[in-house]
Write a protein that holds these residues in place. Sequence first.
Motif, PDB file in Angstrom:
ATOM      1  N   LEU A   1       0.825  -1.208   0.000  1.00  0.00           N
ATOM      2  CA  LEU A   1       0.000   0.000   0.000  1.00  0.00           C
ATOM      3  C   LEU A   1       0.863   1.264   0.000  1.00  0.00           C
ATOM      4  O   LEU A   1       0.512   2.259  -0.643  1.00  0.00           O
ATOM      5  CB  LEU A   1      -0.940   0.005   1.208  1.00  0.00           C
ATOM      6  N   ARG A   2       1.981   1.212   0.695  1.00  0.00           N
ATOM      7  CA  ARG A   2       2.886   2.370   0.720  1.00  0.00           C
ATOM      8  C   ARG A   2       3.468   2.619  -0.686  1.00  0.00           C
ATOM      9  O   ARG A   2       3.533   3.754  -1.161  1.00  0.00           O
ATOM     10  CB  ARG A   2       4.005   2.144   1.731  1.00  0.00           C
ATOM     11  N   ALA A   3       3.872   1.538  -1.329  1.00  0.00           N
ATOM     12  CA  ALA A   3       4.417   1.670  -2.680  1.00  0.00           C
ATOM     13  C   ALA A   3       3.339   2.124  -3.665  1.00  0.00           C
ATOM     14  O   ALA A   3       3.597   2.936  -4.558  1.00  0.00           O
ATOM     15  CB  ALA A   3       5.021   0.338  -3.126  1.00  0.00           C
ATOM     16  N   LEU A   4       2.110   1.626  -3.483  1.00  0.00           N
ATOM     17  CA  LEU A   4       1.009   2.024  -4.358  1.00  0.00           C
ATOM     18  C   LEU A   4       0.700   3.508  -4.192  1.00  0.00           C
ATOM     19  O   LEU A   4       0.391   4.201  -5.174  1.00  0.00           O
ATOM     20  CB  LEU A   4      -0.232   1.184  -4.043  1.00  0.00           C
ATOM     21  N   GLN A   5       0.797   3.991  -2.971  1.00  0.00           N
ATOM     22  CA  GLN A   5       0.553   5.416  -2.733  1.00  0.00           C
ATOM     23  C   GLN A   5       1.559   6.278  -3.495  1.00  0.00           C
ATOM     24  O   GLN A   5       1.224   7.366  -3.978  1.00  0.00           O
ATOM     25  CB  GLN A   5       0.626   5.696  -1.228  1.00  0.00           C
ATOM     26  N   ARG A   6       2.790   5.800  -3.609  1.00  0.00           N
ATOM     27  CA  ARG A   6       3.829   6.551  -4.321  1.00  0.00           C
ATOM     28  C   ARG A   6       3.741   6.366  -5.833  1.00  0.00           C
ATOM     29  O   ARG A   6       4.243   7.198  -6.592  1.00  0.00           O
ATOM     30  CB  ARG A   6       5.223   6.101  -3.844  1.00  0.00           C
ATOM     31  N   ASN A   7       3.135   5.261  -6.262  1.00  0.00           N
ATOM     32  CA  ASN A   7       3.128   4.906  -7.697  1.00  0.00           C
ATOM     33  C   ASN A   7       1.716   4.540  -8.143  1.00  0.00           C
ATOM     34  O   ASN A   7       1.465   3.441  -8.644  1.00  0.00           O
ATOM     35  CB  ASN A   7       4.059   3.712  -7.950  1.00  0.00           C
TER      36      ASN A   7
ATOM     37  N   ARG B   1       2.377  -5.849 -11.017  1.00  0.00           N
ATOM     38  CA  ARG B   1       2.393  -6.275  -9.615  1.00  0.00           C
ATOM     39  C   ARG B   1       1.021  -6.744  -9.134  1.00  0.00           C
ATOM     40  O   ARG B   1       0.796  -6.899  -7.940  1.00  0.00           O
ATOM     41  CB  ARG B   1       2.893  -5.128  -8.724  1.00  0.00           C
ATOM     42  N   LYS B   2       0.133  -6.979 -10.080  1.00  0.00           N
ATOM     43  CA  LYS B   2      -1.229  -7.381  -9.708  1.00  0.00           C
ATOM     44  C   LYS B   2      -1.242  -8.703  -8.943  1.00  0.00           C
ATOM     45  O   LYS B   2      -2.000  -8.875  -7.981  1.00  0.00           O
ATOM     46  CB  LYS B   2      -2.111  -7.486 -10.958  1.00  0.00           C
ATOM     47  N   GLU B   3      -0.410  -9.641  -9.359  1.00  0.00           N
ATOM     48  CA  GLU B   3      -0.347 -10.926  -8.651  1.00  0.00           C
ATOM     49  C   GLU B   3       0.138 -10.732  -7.221  1.00  0.00           C
ATOM     50  O   GLU B   3      -0.335 -11.414  -6.303  1.00  0.00           O
ATOM     51  CB  GLU B   3       0.558 -11.908  -9.397  1.00  0.00           C
ATOM     52  N   GLN B   4       1.063  -9.816  -7.028  1.00  0.00           N
ATOM     53  CA  GLN B   4       1.534  -9.527  -5.678  1.00  0.00           C
ATOM     54  C   GLN B   4       0.394  -8.922  -4.835  1.00  0.00           C
ATOM     55  O   GLN B   4       0.218  -9.288  -3.672  1.00  0.00           O
ATOM     56  CB  GLN B   4       2.712  -8.552  -5.719  1.00  0.00           C
ATOM     57  N   PHE B   5      -0.380  -8.016  -5.430  1.00  0.00           N
ATOM     58  CA  PHE B   5      -1.537  -7.449  -4.743  1.00  0.00           C
ATOM     59  C   PHE B   5      -2.498  -8.554  -4.309  1.00  0.00           C
ATOM     60  O   PHE B   5      -2.981  -8.564  -3.170  1.00  0.00           O
ATOM     61  CB  PHE B   5      -2.249  -6.448  -5.661  1.00  0.00           C
TER      62      PHE B   5
ATOM     63  N   ALA C   1      -1.813 -11.663  -3.754  1.00  0.00           N
ATOM     64  CA  ALA C   1      -1.200 -12.548  -2.760  1.00  0.00           C
ATOM     65  C   ALA C   1      -1.122 -11.924  -1.370  1.00  0.00           C
ATOM     66  O   ALA C   1      -1.354 -12.606  -0.366  1.00  0.00           O
ATOM     67  CB  ALA C   1       0.194 -12.963  -3.234  1.00  0.00           C
ATOM     68  N   VAL C   2      -0.798 -10.637  -1.294  1.00  0.00           N
ATOM     69  CA  VAL C   2      -0.553 -10.050   0.033  1.00  0.00           C
ATOM     70  C   VAL C   2      -1.740  -9.247   0.567  1.00  0.00           C
ATOM     71  O   VAL C   2      -1.789  -8.960   1.765  1.00  0.00           O
ATOM     72  CB  VAL C   2       0.710  -9.145   0.027  1.00  0.00           C
ATOM     73  N   LEU C   3      -2.706  -8.924  -0.289  1.00  0.00           N
ATOM     74  CA  LEU C   3      -3.839  -8.112   0.166  1.00  0.00           C
ATOM     75  C   LEU C   3      -5.199  -8.753  -0.124  1.00  0.00           C
ATOM     76  O   LEU C   3      -5.932  -9.084   0.809  1.00  0.00           O
ATOM     77  CB  LEU C   3      -3.775  -6.715  -0.464  1.00  0.00           C
ATOM     78  N   ARG C   4      -5.542  -8.922  -1.383  1.00  0.00           N
ATOM     79  CA  ARG C   4      -6.904  -9.368  -1.684  1.00  0.00           C
ATOM     80  C   ARG C   4      -7.200 -10.775  -1.160  1.00  0.00           C
ATOM     81  O   ARG C   4      -8.231 -10.994  -0.507  1.00  0.00           O
ATOM     82  CB  ARG C   4      -7.183  -9.306  -3.189  1.00  0.00           C
ATOM     83  N   ASN C   5      -6.336 -11.730  -1.425  1.00  0.00           N
ATOM     84  CA  ASN C   5      -6.600 -13.100  -0.967  1.00  0.00           C
ATOM     85  C   ASN C   5      -6.649 -13.206   0.556  1.00  0.00           C
ATOM     86  O   ASN C   5      -7.560 -13.846   1.105  1.00  0.00           O
ATOM     87  CB  ASN C   5      -5.579 -14.069  -1.556  1.00  0.00           C
TER      88      ASN C   5
ATOM     89  N   THR D   1      -6.410   9.355 -10.036  1.00  0.00           N
ATOM     90  CA  THR D   1      -5.579   8.192  -9.739  1.00  0.00           C
ATOM     91  C   THR D   1      -6.453   6.950  -9.791  1.00  0.00           C
ATOM     92  O   THR D   1      -7.561   6.937  -9.249  1.00  0.00           O
ATOM     93  CB  THR D   1      -4.912   8.315  -8.355  1.00  0.00           C
ATOM     94  N   PRO D   2      -5.978   5.884 -10.434  1.00  0.00           N
ATOM     95  CA  PRO D   2      -6.863   4.748 -10.724  1.00  0.00           C
ATOM     96  C   PRO D   2      -7.108   3.774  -9.573  1.00  0.00           C
ATOM     97  O   PRO D   2      -8.031   2.966  -9.652  1.00  0.00           O
ATOM     98  CB  PRO D   2      -6.139   4.040 -11.869  1.00  0.00           C
ATOM     99  N   TYR D   3      -6.295   3.847  -8.493  1.00  0.00           N
ATOM    100  CA  TYR D   3      -6.414   2.834  -7.448  1.00  0.00           C
ATOM    101  C   TYR D   3      -6.652   3.457  -6.070  1.00  0.00           C
ATOM    102  O   TYR D   3      -6.116   4.519  -5.747  1.00  0.00           O
ATOM    103  CB  TYR D   3      -5.151   1.968  -7.393  1.00  0.00           C
ATOM    104  N   LYS D   4      -7.454   2.773  -5.277  1.00  0.00           N
ATOM    105  CA  LYS D   4      -7.599   3.160  -3.874  1.00  0.00           C
ATOM    106  C   LYS D   4      -6.314   2.782  -3.145  1.00  0.00           C
ATOM    107  O   LYS D   4      -5.632   1.824  -3.528  1.00  0.00           O
ATOM    108  CB  LYS D   4      -8.779   2.421  -3.239  1.00  0.00           C
ATOM    109  N   THR D   5      -6.008   3.504  -2.088  1.00  0.00           N
ATOM    110  CA  THR D   5      -4.819   3.176  -1.298  1.00  0.00           C
ATOM    111  C   THR D   5      -5.224   2.531   0.017  1.00  0.00           C
ATOM    112  O   THR D   5      -4.486   2.565   0.995  1.00  0.00           O
ATOM    113  CB  THR D   5      -3.966   4.426  -1.051  1.00  0.00           C
ATOM    114  N   HIS D   6      -6.423   1.948   0.043  1.00  0.00           N
ATOM    115  CA  HIS D   6      -6.863   1.129   1.165  1.00  0.00           C
ATOM    116  C   HIS D   6      -7.610  -0.070   0.588  1.00  0.00           C
ATOM    117  O   HIS D   6      -7.989  -0.071  -0.584  1.00  0.00           O
ATOM    118  CB  HIS D   6      -7.779   1.917   2.109  1.00  0.00           C
TER     119      HIS D   6
END
Length: 237
Positions: A16-22, A31-35, A37-41, A83-88
């Motif tokens: 989430l910190r990296a997404l906020q910057r990028n 990095r969708k697969e990483q998202f 793995a570490v957040l959605r699932n 910005t296309p993505y929520k940061t939460h």
Amino acid sequence: MNDQPQAFSPEALKFLRALQRNNDREWFQPRKEQFEAVLRNPMIELCGRLNTRLMTFAPDYVTDPSKAVFRIYRDTRFSTNKTPYKTHLAAVFSHRAMPRNYGAGFYFQISLEKTGIGGGIYQPGPELLKKIREHIGTKFEEYETVMRKIRAKKVAGEFEGQPMTRVPKGWDPQHEAAELLKCRSLFFYAELPPETALSSDLEDEITKRFRAIAPFVRLIDEAVVGSRSSSSNGFLE
């Protein structure tokens, strides 16, 4: 000793910190697969465990975990923020007789700023708000009692009403429920440190707040169940 699993690893907040910057597609898509793995699932798995808890005190709010979790994509059509993505990442548990994001419900989110946990209804449409106000007008003593008990438990956070300056048209300014009738939203919301999301206590922290707020959520939905229309609740996406 708490034997609950840790829902999220430190990698979740790092992402989430990296997404906020990028916050752009060029960064996110590779990095969708990483998202996932570490957040959605992990969020979906947590919702499944919370459903088991809800079965003991609010079974009508058990929700398909994959449907409970909000999308990470922002709706930018009517926003100046493109910005296309929520940061939460957030999830909501709604009454089984209604679609998600309609009526009252239980909500939580994780972000870099907080772990937010709440319940109630947020900015319902005019038709739905009218029905809720009519319900408040006839059952104010019950609302007052339920809200007093919730506040006494001191776990549900602050009551957020977003009140208007005047009572709605058609209501007596001296009505005993005047202050509650002014509210455009009706929900309790607690903010915990963001690190709460990484604790094995997270499930318990969410559950005890959902349990405290449950009578309030059910009371609101007495006015809502069976009154489905185009008026939706924008519950804290």
